[in-house]
Design an enzyme around this catalytic site. Sequence first.
Site, PDB file in Angstrom:
ATOM      1  N   ARG A   1       0.814  -1.210   0.000  1.00 52.10           N
ATOM      2  CA  ARG A   1       0.000   0.000   0.000  1.00 52.10           C
ATOM      3  C   ARG A   1       0.848   1.261   0.000  1.00 52.10           C
ATOM      4  NH1 ARG A   1      -1.651   3.715  -1.053  1.00 52.10           N
ATOM      5  NH2 ARG A   1      -3.303   5.040  -0.263  1.00 52.10           N
ATOM      6  N   TYR A   2       1.951   1.252   0.787  1.00 54.17           N
ATOM      7  CA  TYR A   2       2.834   2.424   0.897  1.00 54.17           C
ATOM      8  C   TYR A   2       4.136   2.117   0.149  1.00 54.17           C
ATOM      9  CZ  TYR A   2      -0.384   3.630   4.692  1.00 54.17           C
ATOM     10  OH  TYR A   2      -1.509   3.920   5.429  1.00 54.17           O
TER      11      TYR A   2
ATOM     12  N   ARG B   1       7.153   0.058   2.137  1.00 55.95           N
ATOM     13  CA  ARG B   1       6.936  -1.096   3.003  1.00 55.95           C
ATOM     14  C   ARG B   1       5.827  -2.002   2.481  1.00 55.95           C
ATOM     15  NH1 ARG B   1       5.578   3.749   4.875  1.00 55.95           N
ATOM     16  NH2 ARG B   1       3.595   4.106   5.912  1.00 55.95           N
TER      17      ARG B   1
ATOM     18  N   CYS C   1      -5.125 -17.338  15.078  1.00 56.73           N
ATOM     19  CA  CYS C   1      -4.802 -16.557  16.282  1.00 56.73           C
ATOM     20  C   CYS C   1      -5.136 -17.407  17.503  1.00 56.73           C
ATOM     21  CB  CYS C   1      -5.633 -15.280  16.362  1.00 56.73           C
ATOM     22  SG  CYS C   1      -5.232 -14.126  15.052  1.00 56.73           S
TER      23      CYS C   1
ATOM     24  N   CYS D   1     -10.071 -11.614  18.623  1.00 55.24           N
ATOM     25  CA  CYS D   1     -10.575 -10.343  19.163  1.00 55.24           C
ATOM     26  C   CYS D   1     -11.839  -9.975  18.398  1.00 55.24           C
ATOM     27  CB  CYS D   1      -9.538  -9.251  18.982  1.00 55.24           C
ATOM     28  SG  CYS D   1      -7.871  -9.785  19.384  1.00 55.24           S
TER      29      CYS D   1
ATOM     30  N   CYS E   1     -11.521  -7.373  15.605  1.00 55.57           N
ATOM     31  CA  CYS E   1     -10.462  -7.600  14.599  1.00 55.57           C
ATOM     32  C   CYS E   1     -10.841  -7.001  13.236  1.00 55.57           C
ATOM     33  CB  CYS E   1     -10.245  -9.099  14.453  1.00 55.57           C
ATOM     34  SG  CYS E   1      -9.036  -9.514  13.192  1.00 55.57           S
TER      35      CYS E   1
ATOM     36  N   ARG F   1      -9.525  -8.044  10.470  1.00 53.17           N
ATOM     37  CA  ARG F   1      -9.422  -9.089   9.442  1.00 53.17           C
ATOM     38  C   ARG F   1     -10.390 -10.239   9.748  1.00 53.17           C
ATOM     39  NH1 ARG F   1      -3.269  -8.424   9.112  1.00 53.17           N
ATOM     40  NH2 ARG F   1      -3.144  -6.556   7.818  1.00 53.17           N
TER      41      ARG F   1
ATOM     42  N   ASP G   1     -11.736   0.683  13.032  1.00 61.34           N
ATOM     43  CA  ASP G   1     -12.065   0.655  11.597  1.00 61.34           C
ATOM     44  C   ASP G   1     -13.522   0.268  11.365  1.00 61.34           C
ATOM     45  OD1 ASP G   1      -9.462   1.257  10.845  1.00 61.34           O
ATOM     46  OD2 ASP G   1      -8.860  -0.852  10.776  1.00 61.34           O
TER      47      ASP G   1
ATOM     48  N   ASP H   1      -7.611   5.157  10.151  1.00 61.48           N
ATOM     49  CA  ASP H   1      -7.135   4.480   8.940  1.00 61.48           C
ATOM     50  C   ASP H   1      -8.280   4.617   7.933  1.00 61.48           C
ATOM     51  OD1 ASP H   1      -5.322   3.153   7.421  1.00 61.48           O
ATOM     52  OD2 ASP H   1      -5.072   1.461   8.790  1.00 61.48           O
TER      53      ASP H   1
ATOM     54  N   LYS I   1      -3.439   6.269   6.554  1.00 63.39           N
ATOM     55  CA  LYS I   1      -3.685   6.709   7.938  1.00 63.39           C
ATOM     56  C   LYS I   1      -3.713   8.237   8.014  1.00 63.39           C
ATOM     57  CE  LYS I   1      -1.467   2.646   9.830  1.00 63.39           C
ATOM     58  NZ  LYS I   1      -0.889   2.122   8.575  1.00 63.39           N
TER      59      LYS I   1
END
Length: 370
Positions: free
Chosen positions: A110-111, A114, A123, A127, A130, A132, A291, A328, A335
């Site tokens: 995306r950037y 990185r 996991c 959570c 989450c 994702r 998000d 975000d 961000k």
Amino acid sequence: MNKLTELSNKNSNWSKWKWHIKNRLKSIEFLEYIGIISQSLKEKFKLLLKRYHFATTPYYFSLCKRLDYTDPIFRQIIPSIEEIEFNLPGSNPDPLAEEKYSVTPHLIHRYPDRVLIVTTNFCASYCRHCNRKRFWSEKPWVLSKRELEQIIFYIKTNKHIREVILSGGDPFFINQSYLEYILSRIRRIKTVEVIRIGTRVPVVLPMKITPILGKMLKRYRPIWINTHFNHPQEITKETEKAADILSLHGIAMANQTVLLKGVNDDLNTLAQLFTSLERMLIKPYYLFHCDSVSGTDHFRTSIEKGIELISALEGKIGGLCIPKFVVDLPNGAGKAPCGPNFLEKIDGDIAIFKTWEGKKFVYKGAQGAT
Ligand code: SF4
């Protein structure tokens, strides 16, 4: 003995991470036992768990102080009907458009400098907030060697990439020798300077951070661990030990907190969390506005609430303890840091500030050396 004491009863295997994985709490019967599923809600819960499954470690569950959604740990791990019944406009399964920015399977670019590798969808503890969640309905998978080769090729041929982020799911649940293989392949790419690992293991299963893992990671430095503490109730002697192991092996640490309604949307809670992290040598890095992910909308505060909290932290705690509050932006727009803003205006050589105590301050010499 009440249910909470009974469920938090530690046994001789408590310090062994494998025992916690083997004995994860994940059944509908468990949810019935703790009293959140009445007969009338049972069918809805079945639907909910089909879409967004449930699992947590006995360790993380033992941090609950109450068996209801007012407890910050309970609220983060125990499924709630709101996940399927409460939706705010605009939320969707992939608001950050990670699929759109996937350049090869499991590699998000995306950037410019990185990339992020989604190494697994597994996991230890899921959570409820989450971002994702869309992966949860898939069977557990780990990045294959063939996919890794494609990723390595992509990074090698894109010379601007100086940082590689391993994310998931949780990369610390990849078999350790395979994780080492991934790290060694990335480390051999000359243009990659830094490796980051996003993991919630220090929070939900800190006993998995062992000196053996620390020694292995040390071979591939510089490595940053980005972890995800959301509440001071998550800080225990086990998490302190895990952080110690990592720092003693030269691993730098930062923390991403998500601002969650009913969990940590309170000034004293955040102040206590961030100062504890500083003490553990974990830099509070981001405070994320939650998000707009389907199934998590009941956790979202207003953006103003986040700005109010982050502004109030200025002066209350040291600057090293204060993360950047960011939204975000949807569709992969990136961000956007939001406040605090203490500069009210600049008029020629005069700048008007508001101090952390709320007083007006006139600063002369705003234009510097002209
Ligand atoms: S540990 Fe991270 S990836 Fe796993 S469920 Fe929690 S937020 Fe999602």
